[in-house]
Design a protein around this motif. Structure first.
Motif, PDB file in Angstrom:
ATOM      1  N   ILE A  30       0.870  -1.173   0.000  1.00 45.81           N
ATOM      2  CA  ILE A  30       0.000   0.000   0.000  1.00 45.81           C
ATOM      3  C   ILE A  30       0.908   1.225   0.000  1.00 45.81           C
ATOM      4  N   ALA A  31       0.847   2.003  -1.065  1.00 44.40           N
ATOM      5  CA  ALA A  31       1.750   3.138  -1.246  1.00 44.40           C
ATOM      6  C   ALA A  31       0.944   4.411  -1.453  1.00 44.40           C
ATOM      7  N   PRO A  32       0.564   5.095  -0.379  1.00 49.56           N
ATOM      8  CA  PRO A  32      -0.203   6.337  -0.525  1.00 49.56           C
ATOM      9  C   PRO A  32       0.657   7.463  -1.091  1.00 49.56           C
ATOM     10  N   THR A  33       0.107   8.216  -2.020  1.00 46.20           N
ATOM     11  CA  THR A  33       0.818   9.343  -2.619  1.00 46.20           C
ATOM     12  C   THR A  33      -0.162  10.479  -2.884  1.00 46.20           C
ATOM     13  N   ARG A  34       0.375  11.660  -3.129  1.00 45.29           N
ATOM     14  CA  ARG A  34      -0.478  12.804  -3.464  1.00 45.29           C
ATOM     15  C   ARG A  34      -0.937  12.757  -4.920  1.00 45.29           C
ATOM     16  N   ARG A  35      -0.132  12.131  -5.773  1.00 49.51           N
ATOM     17  CA  ARG A  35      -0.456  11.972  -7.197  1.00 49.51           C
ATOM     18  C   ARG A  35      -0.249  10.512  -7.579  1.00 49.51           C
ATOM     19  N   PRO A  36      -0.995  10.005  -8.549  1.00 51.47           N
ATOM     20  CA  PRO A  36      -0.850   8.593  -8.925  1.00 51.47           C
ATOM     21  C   PRO A  36       0.591   8.257  -9.306  1.00 51.47           C
ATOM     22  N   LEU A  37       1.018   7.077  -8.897  1.00 44.39           N
ATOM     23  CA  LEU A  37       2.376   6.637  -9.207  1.00 44.39           C
ATOM     24  C   LEU A  37       2.558   6.304 -10.684  1.00 44.39           C
ATOM     25  N   ASP A  50      -4.700  13.616   0.218  1.00 44.92           N
ATOM     26  CA  ASP A  50      -4.023  14.723   0.874  1.00 44.92           C
ATOM     27  C   ASP A  50      -3.429  14.185   2.171  1.00 44.92           C
ATOM     28  N   PHE A  51      -2.152  14.418   2.404  1.00 41.80           N
ATOM     29  CA  PHE A  51      -1.503  13.809   3.560  1.00 41.80           C
ATOM     30  C   PHE A  51      -1.975  14.384   4.890  1.00 41.80           C
ATOM     31  N   ASP A  52      -2.736  15.464   4.873  1.00 40.70           N
ATOM     32  CA  ASP A  52      -3.359  15.914   6.116  1.00 40.70           C
ATOM     33  C   ASP A  52      -4.325  14.858   6.647  1.00 40.70           C
ATOM     34  N   GLY A  53      -4.816  13.985   5.780  1.00 38.50           N
ATOM     35  CA  GLY A  53      -5.717  12.920   6.192  1.00 38.50           C
ATOM     36  C   GLY A  53      -5.055  11.559   6.241  1.00 38.50           C
ATOM     37  N   LEU A  54      -3.727  11.523   6.244  1.00 41.27           N
ATOM     38  CA  LEU A  54      -3.004  10.257   6.178  1.00 41.27           C
ATOM     39  C   LEU A  54      -3.279   9.372   7.389  1.00 41.27           C
ATOM     40  N   GLY A  55      -3.274   9.975   8.579  1.00 39.49           N
ATOM     41  CA  GLY A  55      -3.479   9.187   9.784  1.00 39.49           C
ATOM     42  C   GLY A  55      -4.828   8.502   9.808  1.00 39.49           C
ATOM     43  N   GLU A  56      -5.868   9.216   9.434  1.00 40.20           N
ATOM     44  CA  GLU A  56      -7.209   8.627   9.433  1.00 40.20           C
ATOM     45  C   GLU A  56      -7.334   7.555   8.363  1.00 40.20           C
ATOM     46  N   SER A  79       8.939  27.029   5.629  1.00 46.17           N
ATOM     47  CA  SER A  79       8.939  27.516   7.010  1.00 46.17           C
ATOM     48  C   SER A  79       9.225  26.352   7.946  1.00 46.17           C
ATOM     49  N   ARG A  80       9.607  26.674   9.172  1.00 46.46           N
ATOM     50  CA  ARG A  80       9.860  25.623  10.154  1.00 46.46           C
ATOM     51  C   ARG A  80       8.581  24.855  10.465  1.00 46.46           C
ATOM     52  N   GLU A  81       7.476  25.577  10.534  1.00 48.76           N
ATOM     53  CA  GLU A  81       6.202  24.935  10.856  1.00 48.76           C
ATOM     54  C   GLU A  81       5.816  23.919   9.780  1.00 48.76           C
ATOM     55  N   ALA A  82       5.982  24.302   8.525  1.00 49.73           N
ATOM     56  CA  ALA A  82       5.648  23.394   7.431  1.00 49.73           C
ATOM     57  C   ALA A  82       6.593  22.201   7.407  1.00 49.73           C
ATOM     58  N   PHE A  83       7.870  22.447   7.679  1.00 47.99           N
ATOM     59  CA  PHE A  83       8.837  21.348   7.725  1.00 47.99           C
ATOM     60  C   PHE A  83       8.468  20.359   8.822  1.00 47.99           C
ATOM     61  N   ARG A  84       8.140  20.845  10.012  1.00 49.64           N
ATOM     62  CA  ARG A  84       7.781  19.960  11.124  1.00 49.64           C
ATOM     63  C   ARG A  84       6.525  19.155  10.797  1.00 49.64           C
ATOM     64  N   ARG A  85       5.591  19.770  10.103  1.00 49.20           N
ATOM     65  CA  ARG A  85       4.363  19.056   9.754  1.00 49.20           C
ATOM     66  C   ARG A  85       4.662  17.831   8.896  1.00 49.20           C
ATOM     67  N   VAL A  86       5.556  18.002   7.910  1.00 47.62           N
ATOM     68  CA  VAL A  86       5.862  16.901   6.996  1.00 47.62           C
ATOM     69  C   VAL A  86       6.795  15.884   7.642  1.00 47.62           C
ATOM     70  N   ASP A  87       7.812  16.336   8.358  1.00 42.37           N
ATOM     71  CA  ASP A  87       8.847  15.432   8.861  1.00 42.37           C
ATOM     72  C   ASP A  87       8.554  14.874  10.250  1.00 42.37           C
ATOM     73  N   HIS A  88       7.598  15.461  10.956  1.00 36.87           N
ATOM     74  CA  HIS A  88       7.245  14.942  12.277  1.00 36.87           C
ATOM     75  C   HIS A  88       5.770  14.571  12.376  1.00 36.87           C
ATOM     76  N   ASP A  89       4.886  15.518  12.067  1.00 37.67           N
ATOM     77  CA  ASP A  89       3.465  15.306  12.340  1.00 37.67           C
ATOM     78  C   ASP A  89       2.849  14.227  11.452  1.00 37.67           C
ATOM     79  N   TYR A  90       3.149  14.238  10.159  1.00 40.06           N
ATOM     80  CA  TYR A  90       2.586  13.223   9.264  1.00 40.06           C
ATOM     81  C   TYR A  90       3.059  11.818   9.638  1.00 40.06           C
ATOM     82  N   PRO A  91       4.377  11.605   9.802  1.00 37.86           N
ATOM     83  CA  PRO A  91       4.819  10.262  10.183  1.00 37.86           C
ATOM     84  C   PRO A  91       4.249   9.805  11.521  1.00 37.86           C
TER      85      PRO A  91
END
Length: 212
Positions: A30-37, A50-56, A79-91
């Motif tokens: 299972i390989a979730p992506t923002r655009r088809p592979l 959209d990876f904002d909904g990845l956890g659900e 921005s730092r906030e955007a970086f943290r969202r992708v590298d910490h919050d999403y995972p």
């Protein structure tokens, strides 16, 4: 085994995907992506979201193991906030949902120098993610910490990285193993093996183990 690969479009993830699809130990990827592979394979499920909904979304996937290689750069994030969202919050959101649904194995692409006490923002965020993943108590948690990753990237070129690659490529044979280039294929293979043949507890695979 049913394997989740988050980050299949990245440099290392693009190598890990065919390895998983070709491996008889893996029944579904299972390989979730923002655009088809744009890849067709009987084993592959490619949810586009959209990876904002990845956890659900992860609550519905029912996988045995996850390989997480989500990440960006400060330049791309903006921005730092955007970086943290992708590298910490999403995972972390992904890991929390998978753990609640019974996934026992989690393989993280972290980074050399990951440390919650680091003065370097990038390294500190990586360290915070490692700390937060430990709290979820996976049966097998593998932290892969490469240094400079070797391989052809998509997207805009990174001048500093090109220079470092050129210098380290020439000096590689005489440098300590920790400073050598880590080929993307070697990192990908380490992740795949960690997911398909897990060891109990926490395991760190550092840059010295990721050289040719």
């Amino acid at each position: 085994m049913r394997i989740l690969l988050a980050g299949a479009t990245g440099l290392v993830g693009s190598h890990a995907l065919p390895m998983l699809l070709d491996d008889s130990r893996c029944s579904v990827v299972i390989a979730p992506t923002r655009r088809p592979l744009g890849v067709q394979h009987a084993k592959l499920d490619n949810p586009v979201l959209d990876f904002d909904g990845l956890g659900e979304a992860a609550r519905h996937w029912q996988v045995d193991a996850a390989i997480c290689a989500l990440g960006t750069t400060m330049k791309l994030a903006g921005s730092r906030e955007a970086f943290r969202r992708v590298d910490h919050d999403y995972p972390l959101a992904l890991a929390q949902s998978l753990r609640e649904e019974g996934t026992d194995i989690f393989v993280l692409n972290s980074a050399m120098g990951a440390d919650v006490a680091s003065r370097i923002f990038y390294s500190r965020v990586k360290g915070e993610l490692e700390r937060d993943l430990r709290a979820l108590r996976f049966d097998s948690l593998v932290l892969v910490r490469p240094g400079l990753i070797g391989g052809e990237r998509g997207g805009p070129p990174r001048a500093g990285e090109r220079i470092s690659m050129a210098v380290l490529g020439v000096l590689g044979p005489v440098l300590p193993r920790a400073w050598r280039i880590n080929p993307a294929t070697v990192i990908a293979r380490a992740r795949v093996e960690a997911a398909l043949q897990p060891s109990p507890g926490e395991c760190v695979i550092d840059s010295t183990q990721l050289v040719d």
